[in-house]
Scaffold this motif. Sequence first.
Motif, PDB file in Angstrom:
ATOM      1  N   ILE A  45       0.843  -1.199   0.000  1.00  0.00           N
ATOM      2  CA  ILE A  45       0.000   0.000   0.000  1.00  0.00           C
ATOM      3  C   ILE A  45       0.880   1.252   0.000  1.00  0.00           C
ATOM      4  O   ILE A  45       0.678   2.168  -0.786  1.00  0.00           O
ATOM      5  CB  ILE A  45      -0.964  -0.005   1.206  1.00  0.00           C
ATOM      6  CG1 ILE A  45      -1.975  -1.135   1.065  1.00  0.00           C
ATOM      7  CG2 ILE A  45      -1.658   1.355   1.353  1.00  0.00           C
ATOM      8  CD1 ILE A  45      -2.754  -1.447   2.326  1.00  0.00           C
ATOM      9  N   GLU A  52      -1.638   5.041  -2.603  1.00  0.00           N
ATOM     10  CA  GLU A  52      -2.804   4.269  -2.220  1.00  0.00           C
ATOM     11  C   GLU A  52      -2.977   3.116  -3.195  1.00  0.00           C
ATOM     12  O   GLU A  52      -2.522   3.180  -4.331  1.00  0.00           O
ATOM     13  CB  GLU A  52      -4.063   5.126  -2.144  1.00  0.00           C
ATOM     14  CG  GLU A  52      -4.510   5.713  -3.458  1.00  0.00           C
ATOM     15  CD  GLU A  52      -5.770   6.550  -3.328  1.00  0.00           C
ATOM     16  OE1 GLU A  52      -6.199   6.863  -2.212  1.00  0.00           O
ATOM     17  OE2 GLU A  52      -6.333   6.880  -4.373  1.00  0.00           O
ATOM     18  N   ILE A  82      -3.623   1.937   8.493  1.00  0.00           N
ATOM     19  CA  ILE A  82      -4.138   2.280   7.167  1.00  0.00           C
ATOM     20  C   ILE A  82      -5.551   2.825   7.301  1.00  0.00           C
ATOM     21  O   ILE A  82      -6.209   2.634   8.316  1.00  0.00           O
ATOM     22  CB  ILE A  82      -4.137   1.073   6.198  1.00  0.00           C
ATOM     23  CG1 ILE A  82      -5.050  -0.053   6.696  1.00  0.00           C
ATOM     24  CG2 ILE A  82      -2.717   0.577   5.944  1.00  0.00           C
ATOM     25  CD1 ILE A  82      -5.262  -1.183   5.689  1.00  0.00           C
ATOM     26  N   TYR A  92     -10.082   1.628  -1.652  1.00  0.00           N
ATOM     27  CA  TYR A  92      -8.706   2.070  -1.852  1.00  0.00           C
ATOM     28  C   TYR A  92      -8.102   2.355  -0.483  1.00  0.00           C
ATOM     29  O   TYR A  92      -8.692   3.073   0.327  1.00  0.00           O
ATOM     30  CB  TYR A  92      -8.659   3.325  -2.729  1.00  0.00           C
ATOM     31  CG  TYR A  92      -8.970   3.016  -4.175  1.00  0.00           C
ATOM     32  CD1 TYR A  92      -7.950   2.903  -5.107  1.00  0.00           C
ATOM     33  CD2 TYR A  92     -10.275   2.817  -4.601  1.00  0.00           C
ATOM     34  CE1 TYR A  92      -8.222   2.604  -6.434  1.00  0.00           C
ATOM     35  CE2 TYR A  92     -10.561   2.514  -5.917  1.00  0.00           C
ATOM     36  CZ  TYR A  92      -9.529   2.414  -6.833  1.00  0.00           C
ATOM     37  OH  TYR A  92      -9.801   2.106  -8.136  1.00  0.00           O
ATOM     38  N   TYR A  93      -6.930   1.791  -0.251  1.00  0.00           N
ATOM     39  CA  TYR A  93      -6.258   1.918   1.042  1.00  0.00           C
ATOM     40  C   TYR A  93      -5.034   2.804   0.929  1.00  0.00           C
ATOM     41  O   TYR A  93      -4.361   2.831  -0.098  1.00  0.00           O
ATOM     42  CB  TYR A  93      -5.839   0.533   1.570  1.00  0.00           C
ATOM     43  CG  TYR A  93      -7.018  -0.315   1.962  1.00  0.00           C
ATOM     44  CD1 TYR A  93      -7.617  -0.160   3.206  1.00  0.00           C
ATOM     45  CD2 TYR A  93      -7.540  -1.247   1.078  1.00  0.00           C
ATOM     46  CE1 TYR A  93      -8.724  -0.939   3.562  1.00  0.00           C
ATOM     47  CE2 TYR A  93      -8.634  -2.020   1.428  1.00  0.00           C
ATOM     48  CZ  TYR A  93      -9.214  -1.851   2.677  1.00  0.00           C
ATOM     49  OH  TYR A  93     -10.304  -2.608   3.036  1.00  0.00           O
ATOM     50  N   ARG A  94      -4.753   3.522   2.011  1.00  0.00           N
ATOM     51  CA  ARG A  94      -3.548   4.348   2.107  1.00  0.00           C
ATOM     52  C   ARG A  94      -3.007   4.238   3.523  1.00  0.00           C
ATOM     53  O   ARG A  94      -3.759   3.996   4.473  1.00  0.00           O
ATOM     54  CB  ARG A  94      -3.831   5.791   1.721  1.00  0.00           C
ATOM     55  CG  ARG A  94      -4.759   6.512   2.664  1.00  0.00           C
ATOM     56  CD  ARG A  94      -5.185   7.882   2.123  1.00  0.00           C
ATOM     57  NE  ARG A  94      -6.420   8.316   2.732  1.00  0.00           N
ATOM     58  CZ  ARG A  94      -7.633   7.862   2.441  1.00  0.00           C
ATOM     59  NH1 ARG A  94      -7.799   6.948   1.526  1.00  0.00           N
ATOM     60  NH2 ARG A  94      -8.700   8.305   3.065  1.00  0.00           N
TER      61      ARG A  94
END
Length: 133
Positions: A45, A52, A82, A92-94
Amino acid sequence: MAALANTQCCAPIAREPLAEADAAELATLLKAVADPVRLRLLSMIGSHAGGEACVCDLTGTFDLSAPTISHHLKVLRTAGLIDGERRGTWVYYRIIPEAVNQLGTLFTPLMESSPGSAPQPAAGRTELELLPA
């Protein structure tokens, strides 16, 4: 984790013992990244273009079911490492930089270095050398 969020106000692990509450909060972060799949997910990630990654970009890398990947992402999210945002059918991951930085700064003070040089032992510390058996 308010006390740990500002690393300038708090002593690192090498300077004084952690308070009980700080140790408990850091242990949660450390437990979350102690699993190889979660550590790889966090790395994927964080290193993904734009900072992201879509869950669709993550699942094909592992020989695991989608629910298992979702579980690992939930552990990382619950630990505060996250965050995610649903866009249509995908999430969507960041990375949350402050949380990840807490892990890094926990041990970073053990070594001092200047830009372009090899890390040197912190003042008052000696570096152990491994001798051949």
